[in-house]
Scaffold this motif. Structure first.
Motif, PDB file in Angstrom:
ATOM      1  N   ALA A  79      -6.592   4.111  12.469  1.00 47.12           N
ATOM      2  CA  ALA A  79      -7.809   4.425  11.724  1.00 47.12           C
ATOM      3  C   ALA A  79      -8.730   3.222  11.802  1.00 47.12           C
ATOM      4  O   ALA A  79      -8.283   2.074  11.833  1.00 47.12           O
ATOM      5  CB  ALA A  79      -7.482   4.760  10.273  1.00 47.12           C
ATOM      6  N   ARG A  80     -10.025   3.475  11.813  1.00 46.83           N
ATOM      7  CA  ARG A  80     -11.013   2.407  11.887  1.00 46.83           C
ATOM      8  C   ARG A  80     -12.004   2.549  10.742  1.00 46.83           C
ATOM      9  O   ARG A  80     -12.306   3.656  10.286  1.00 46.83           O
ATOM     10  CB  ARG A  80     -11.762   2.453  13.234  1.00 46.83           C
ATOM     11  CG  ARG A  80     -10.876   2.138  14.434  1.00 46.83           C
ATOM     12  CD  ARG A  80     -10.370   0.698  14.381  1.00 46.83           C
ATOM     13  NE  ARG A  80      -9.523   0.347  15.516  1.00 46.83           N
ATOM     14  CZ  ARG A  80      -8.206   0.453  15.522  1.00 46.83           C
ATOM     15  NH1 ARG A  80      -7.586   0.923  14.437  1.00 46.83           N
ATOM     16  NH2 ARG A  80      -7.506   0.097  16.568  1.00 46.83           N
ATOM     17  N   TYR A  81     -12.503   1.403  10.268  1.00 47.28           N
ATOM     18  CA  TYR A  81     -13.409   1.370   9.129  1.00 47.28           C
ATOM     19  C   TYR A  81     -14.602   0.476   9.471  1.00 47.28           C
ATOM     20  O   TYR A  81     -14.550  -0.336  10.390  1.00 47.28           O
ATOM     21  CB  TYR A  81     -12.675   0.828   7.894  1.00 47.28           C
ATOM     22  CG  TYR A  81     -11.394   1.563   7.593  1.00 47.28           C
ATOM     23  CD1 TYR A  81     -11.408   2.766   6.906  1.00 47.28           C
ATOM     24  CD2 TYR A  81     -10.166   1.057   8.023  1.00 47.28           C
ATOM     25  CE1 TYR A  81     -10.232   3.452   6.639  1.00 47.28           C
ATOM     26  CE2 TYR A  81      -8.983   1.736   7.764  1.00 47.28           C
ATOM     27  CZ  TYR A  81      -9.018   2.938   7.081  1.00 47.28           C
ATOM     28  OH  TYR A  81      -7.853   3.618   6.823  1.00 47.28           O
ATOM     29  N   ASP A  82     -15.671   0.642   8.693  1.00 45.90           N
ATOM     30  CA  ASP A  82     -16.839  -0.213   8.860  1.00 45.90           C
ATOM     31  C   ASP A  82     -16.746  -1.484   8.015  1.00 45.90           C
ATOM     32  O   ASP A  82     -17.359  -2.501   8.347  1.00 45.90           O
ATOM     33  CB  ASP A  82     -18.103   0.560   8.469  1.00 45.90           C
ATOM     34  CG  ASP A  82     -18.327   1.770   9.365  1.00 45.90           C
ATOM     35  OD1 ASP A  82     -18.408   1.579  10.593  1.00 45.90           O
ATOM     36  OD2 ASP A  82     -18.398   2.902   8.844  1.00 45.90           O
ATOM     37  N   LEU A  83     -15.989  -1.428   6.940  1.00 39.39           N
ATOM     38  CA  LEU A  83     -15.806  -2.578   6.050  1.00 39.39           C
ATOM     39  C   LEU A  83     -14.469  -2.443   5.354  1.00 39.39           C
ATOM     40  O   LEU A  83     -14.100  -1.354   4.900  1.00 39.39           O
ATOM     41  CB  LEU A  83     -16.927  -2.613   4.998  1.00 39.39           C
ATOM     42  CG  LEU A  83     -16.782  -3.650   3.879  1.00 39.39           C
ATOM     43  CD1 LEU A  83     -17.054  -5.053   4.420  1.00 39.39           C
ATOM     44  CD2 LEU A  83     -17.734  -3.348   2.722  1.00 39.39           C
ATOM     45  N   VAL A  84     -13.743  -3.560   5.254  1.00 38.52           N
ATOM     46  CA  VAL A  84     -12.522  -3.623   4.447  1.00 38.52           C
ATOM     47  C   VAL A  84     -12.762  -4.587   3.301  1.00 38.52           C
ATOM     48  O   VAL A  84     -13.337  -5.665   3.478  1.00 38.52           O
ATOM     49  CB  VAL A  84     -11.302  -4.055   5.283  1.00 38.52           C
ATOM     50  CG1 VAL A  84     -10.085  -4.265   4.388  1.00 38.52           C
ATOM     51  CG2 VAL A  84     -10.979  -3.003   6.343  1.00 38.52           C
ATOM     52  N   ILE A  85     -12.321  -4.198   2.119  1.00 38.71           N
ATOM     53  CA  ILE A  85     -12.558  -4.929   0.872  1.00 38.71           C
ATOM     54  C   ILE A  85     -11.226  -5.417   0.323  1.00 38.71           C
ATOM     55  O   ILE A  85     -10.236  -4.688   0.361  1.00 38.71           O
ATOM     56  CB  ILE A  85     -13.216  -3.998  -0.169  1.00 38.71           C
ATOM     57  CG1 ILE A  85     -14.504  -3.381   0.386  1.00 38.71           C
ATOM     58  CG2 ILE A  85     -13.454  -4.721  -1.487  1.00 38.71           C
ATOM     59  CD1 ILE A  85     -14.828  -2.011  -0.200  1.00 38.71           C
ATOM     60  N   ASN A  86     -11.219  -6.637  -0.188  1.00 39.84           N
ATOM     61  CA  ASN A  86     -10.063  -7.109  -0.950  1.00 39.84           C
ATOM     62  C   ASN A  86     -10.540  -7.923  -2.134  1.00 39.84           C
ATOM     63  O   ASN A  86     -11.328  -8.850  -1.979  1.00 39.84           O
ATOM     64  CB  ASN A  86      -9.117  -7.948  -0.096  1.00 39.84           C
ATOM     65  CG  ASN A  86      -7.922  -8.437  -0.905  1.00 39.84           C
ATOM     66  OD1 ASN A  86      -7.862  -9.598  -1.305  1.00 39.84           O
ATOM     67  ND2 ASN A  86      -6.980  -7.549  -1.180  1.00 39.84           N
ATOM     68  N   GLN A  87     -10.066  -7.548  -3.311  1.00 43.59           N
ATOM     69  CA  GLN A  87     -10.396  -8.266  -4.535  1.00 43.59           C
ATOM     70  C   GLN A  87      -9.110  -8.702  -5.226  1.00 43.59           C
ATOM     71  O   GLN A  87      -8.253  -7.868  -5.533  1.00 43.59           O
ATOM     72  CB  GLN A  87     -11.182  -7.368  -5.501  1.00 43.59           C
ATOM     73  CG  GLN A  87     -12.536  -6.930  -4.995  1.00 43.59           C
ATOM     74  CD  GLN A  87     -13.304  -6.176  -6.057  1.00 43.59           C
ATOM     75  OE1 GLN A  87     -14.166  -6.730  -6.735  1.00 43.59           O
ATOM     76  NE2 GLN A  87     -12.980  -4.909  -6.217  1.00 43.59           N
ATOM     77  N   ASP A  88      -8.966  -9.992  -5.434  1.00 44.16           N
ATOM     78  CA  ASP A  88      -7.941 -10.518  -6.322  1.00 44.16           C
ATOM     79  C   ASP A  88      -6.530 -10.082  -5.951  1.00 44.16           C
ATOM     80  O   ASP A  88      -5.750  -9.721  -6.807  1.00 44.16           O
ATOM     81  CB  ASP A  88      -8.259 -10.093  -7.770  1.00 44.16           C
ATOM     82  CG  ASP A  88      -7.551 -10.979  -8.799  1.00 44.16           C
ATOM     83  OD1 ASP A  88      -7.076 -12.060  -8.410  1.00 44.16           O
ATOM     84  OD2 ASP A  88      -7.491 -10.588  -9.973  1.00 44.16           O
ATOM     85  N   SER A  89      -6.187 -10.137  -4.664  1.00 41.23           N
ATOM     86  CA  SER A  89      -4.795  -9.803  -4.335  1.00 41.23           C
ATOM     87  C   SER A  89      -4.238 -10.542  -3.132  1.00 41.23           C
ATOM     88  O   SER A  89      -3.060 -10.904  -3.139  1.00 41.23           O
ATOM     89  CB  SER A  89      -4.615  -8.286  -4.150  1.00 41.23           C
ATOM     90  OG  SER A  89      -5.280  -7.835  -3.008  1.00 41.23           O
ATOM     91  N   ILE A  90      -5.015 -10.793  -2.085  1.00 40.35           N
ATOM     92  CA  ILE A  90      -4.444 -11.447  -0.907  1.00 40.35           C
ATOM     93  C   ILE A  90      -3.804 -12.793  -1.258  1.00 40.35           C
ATOM     94  O   ILE A  90      -2.712 -13.105  -0.770  1.00 40.35           O
ATOM     95  CB  ILE A  90      -5.487 -11.583   0.219  1.00 40.35           C
ATOM     96  CG1 ILE A  90      -5.647 -10.235   0.920  1.00 40.35           C
ATOM     97  CG2 ILE A  90      -5.092 -12.655   1.222  1.00 40.35           C
ATOM     98  CD1 ILE A  90      -6.629 -10.237   2.075  1.00 40.35           C
ATOM     99  N   PRO A  91      -4.406 -13.647  -2.113  1.00 44.87           N
ATOM    100  CA  PRO A  91      -3.741 -14.913  -2.432  1.00 44.87           C
ATOM    101  C   PRO A  91      -2.374 -14.741  -3.080  1.00 44.87           C
ATOM    102  O   PRO A  91      -1.540 -15.659  -3.005  1.00 44.87           O
ATOM    103  CB  PRO A  91      -4.726 -15.597  -3.399  1.00 44.87           C
ATOM    104  CG  PRO A  91      -6.049 -15.025  -3.038  1.00 44.87           C
ATOM    105  CD  PRO A  91      -5.760 -13.589  -2.708  1.00 44.87           C
ATOM    106  N   GLU A  92      -2.141 -13.616  -3.711  1.00 43.32           N
ATOM    107  CA  GLU A  92      -0.893 -13.416  -4.451  1.00 43.32           C
ATOM    108  C   GLU A  92       0.201 -12.766  -3.610  1.00 43.32           C
ATOM    109  O   GLU A  92       1.291 -12.493  -4.105  1.00 43.32           O
ATOM    110  CB  GLU A  92      -1.194 -12.588  -5.699  1.00 43.32           C
ATOM    111  CG  GLU A  92      -2.118 -13.346  -6.654  1.00 43.32           C
ATOM    112  CD  GLU A  92      -2.806 -12.458  -7.663  1.00 43.32           C
ATOM    113  OE1 GLU A  92      -2.612 -11.228  -7.598  1.00 43.32           O
ATOM    114  OE2 GLU A  92      -3.525 -12.992  -8.519  1.00 43.32           O
ATOM    115  N   MET A  93      -0.087 -12.532  -2.330  1.00 44.31           N
ATOM    116  CA  MET A  93       0.902 -11.957  -1.426  1.00 44.31           C
ATOM    117  C   MET A  93       1.768 -13.055  -0.822  1.00 44.31           C
ATOM    118  O   MET A  93       1.352 -14.213  -0.750  1.00 44.31           O
ATOM    119  CB  MET A  93       0.205 -11.202  -0.297  1.00 44.31           C
ATOM    120  CG  MET A  93      -0.631 -10.028  -0.738  1.00 44.31           C
ATOM    121  SD  MET A  93      -1.531  -9.331   0.671  1.00 44.31           S
ATOM    122  CE  MET A  93      -2.508  -8.072  -0.129  1.00 44.31           C
ATOM    123  N   PRO A  94       2.977 -12.726  -0.355  1.00 44.50           N
ATOM    124  CA  PRO A  94       3.748 -13.696   0.425  1.00 44.50           C
ATOM    125  C   PRO A  94       2.945 -14.140   1.647  1.00 44.50           C
ATOM    126  O   PRO A  94       2.130 -13.358   2.172  1.00 44.50           O
ATOM    127  CB  PRO A  94       5.000 -12.910   0.841  1.00 44.50           C
ATOM    128  CG  PRO A  94       5.102 -11.810  -0.155  1.00 44.50           C
ATOM    129  CD  PRO A  94       3.703 -11.452  -0.530  1.00 44.50           C
TER     130      PRO A  94
END
Length: 440
Positions: free
Chosen positions: A349-364
């Motif tokens: 699947a392809r998108y025009d924009l991906v958003i991330n709020q307040d979660s990537i830093p908390e991942m391994p």
């Protein structure tokens, strides 16, 4: 959630039950309030890892300096209940404030049918889940909340609907919205939380240019906080109405006919920024919280895909379906608004924009790096709102920093970086894949 909280179940599993000393409890110890103020303890008691709030206090909470009573108000802004960092300015005082309101759970005739769909989608996701165990701060969400998971496993739609009905005033919202602990504090000190609500409204008005930004070098920087007037001007600048659905027993200040919770301001601002980017009609959000940003970006001409933990997919599906939106869940025919488990990021699947709020830093670290690399592969633009504290995540690693992850990936160029208007300590960034032109 603290590292101490995340390891609670592991510590309790090896606990040899000692002799109780009931007389060691503080005279004003309130078991229900202790569970209100400590989400991980409430989860452990619910799951049977420890017998009671009192037992936890005696053997762990006392040593960990856990809160067991509501803080006494002080003369400082915030009253000792919220920190000075809650507020944008060092206000000398607050003016007339609107009242805080707490909605009752809105029970509807379709609740069990919605819950049954959520159960079916959760089972579909469970059957397709990768074998690798979830790690990091959010792993506890997939193993805690025993009543919630019992309802899912048993297929008990009535029980699941009853647990989700008071979502924003329960620990199920812990980490993704204000939740039971904040609700207890807000009932204790409603004026302070009304002031925080007005502060967020002011921040939004400043970000939109509806209100001027105060300057410590010029004028009355610390003048009193009051509710910003002319909501219509703010909505005109946003391009949409500031309205929140009557779902999940929200609490906050009433704006016209509906209660608007404090966290809605951050979602409304992010929706405005994304609309101004005009990236195209295909959006995806990694880690969608309870679905608040999807609510403010609802549009018949736009597709929106949320990718998250199956546990959180249940909460997102409940919020968005109860809000009256057309939503497809895992295993269902696809609609424009989709709520899917995180591993669907690897599908074609392809998108025009991906958003991330307040979660990537908390991942391994490995998971965070995977997401940053995969976002680059599936979309030309990446919108990030995250903190950069690099705080302890678990005992094994610290939180990541998005710019560092992006730099190591090497496939992006940064189009913009600025402090996030609505939340101190958070950074708003826009990245483009190196082989793409900036959006028009």
């Amino acid at each position: 959630m603290s590292a101490a909280g995340k390891s609670l179940a592991a510590r309790l599993a090896g606990l040899v039950h000692p002799r109780r000393r009931a007389d060691a409890l503080p005279a004003d110890f309130d078991a229900d309030l202790y569970l209100d103020l400590n989400a991980d303890v409430a989860m452990a008691v619910e799951a049977g890892h420890i017998a009671s709030a009192a037992e936890h206090w005696l053997h762990f909470g006392r040593r960990e300096s856990r809160a067991y009573r509501l803080p006494a108000p002080t003369g400082a802004l915030g009253g000792g209940i919220v920190g000075a960092s809650t507020f944008r300015y060092p206000y000398r005082a607050v003016g007339a404030l609107p009242p805080m309101e707490f909605a009752a759970p809105a029970i509807g005739p379709d609740d069990e049918a919605i819950a049954a769909r959520l159960i079916a989608a959760w089972r579909h996701s469970a059957a397709a889940a990768p074998e690798a165990a979830e790690e990091g701060m959010w792993a506890a969400r997939s193993t805690g909340f025993s009543a919630f998971h019992t309802a899912l496993r048993a297929g008990d739609a009535r029980a699941l609907a009853a647990l989700l009905a008071p979502l924003f005033q329960s620990h199920l919202a812990h980490g993704i919205a204000m939740g039971r602990t904040t609700a207890a504090l807000a009932r204790h000190a409603p004026e302070i939380f009304a002031a925080a609500w007005c502060d967020r409204l002011l921040r939004l008005a400043e970000a939109l240019g509806v209100e001027p930004v105060r300057c410590p070098e010029q004028g009355d920087f610390a003048r009193p906080l009051e509710r910003v007037g002319k909501i219509e001007r703010i909505e005109a600048a946003l391009g949409f109405r500031l309205v929140f659905p009557d779902v999940g027993a929200p609490y906050g200040v009433r704006l016209r006919e509906k209660i608007l919770p404090e966290h809605a301001f951050s979602h409304a601002y992010a929706a405005w920024r994304i609309r101004r980017l005009n990236p195209g009609p295909r959006l995806a959000e990694i880690g969608g919280g309870f679905g608040g940003l999807a609510w403010f970006l609802r549009d018949e001409g736009r597709s929106y895909t949320i990718l998250d933990l199956p546990f959180t997919n249940v909460i997102q599906g409940w919020f968005l379906l109860k809000a009256g939106l057309s939503v497809s869940l895992a295993g269902e025919p696809e609609a424009r608004l989709r709520v899917l488990p995180w591993w669907e990021i690897h599908r074609d699947a392809r998108y025009d924009l991906v958003i991330n709020q307040d979660s990537i830093p908390e991942m391994p670290p490995d998971a965070a790096a995977m997401y940053v690399a995969r976002i680059r592969e599936i979309a030309p633009l990446f919108y990030s709102v995250n903190q950069e504290a690099a705080a302890a995540n678990t005992e094994a690693f610290r939180q990541g920093i998005v710019p560092n992850l992006v730099a190591r990936d090497g496939g992006y160029r940064r189009l913009g970086r600025n402090p996030f208007w609505l939340r101190d300590g958070y950074v708003e960034e826009i990245y483009a894949r190196r082989d793409t032109e900036p959006p028009g």
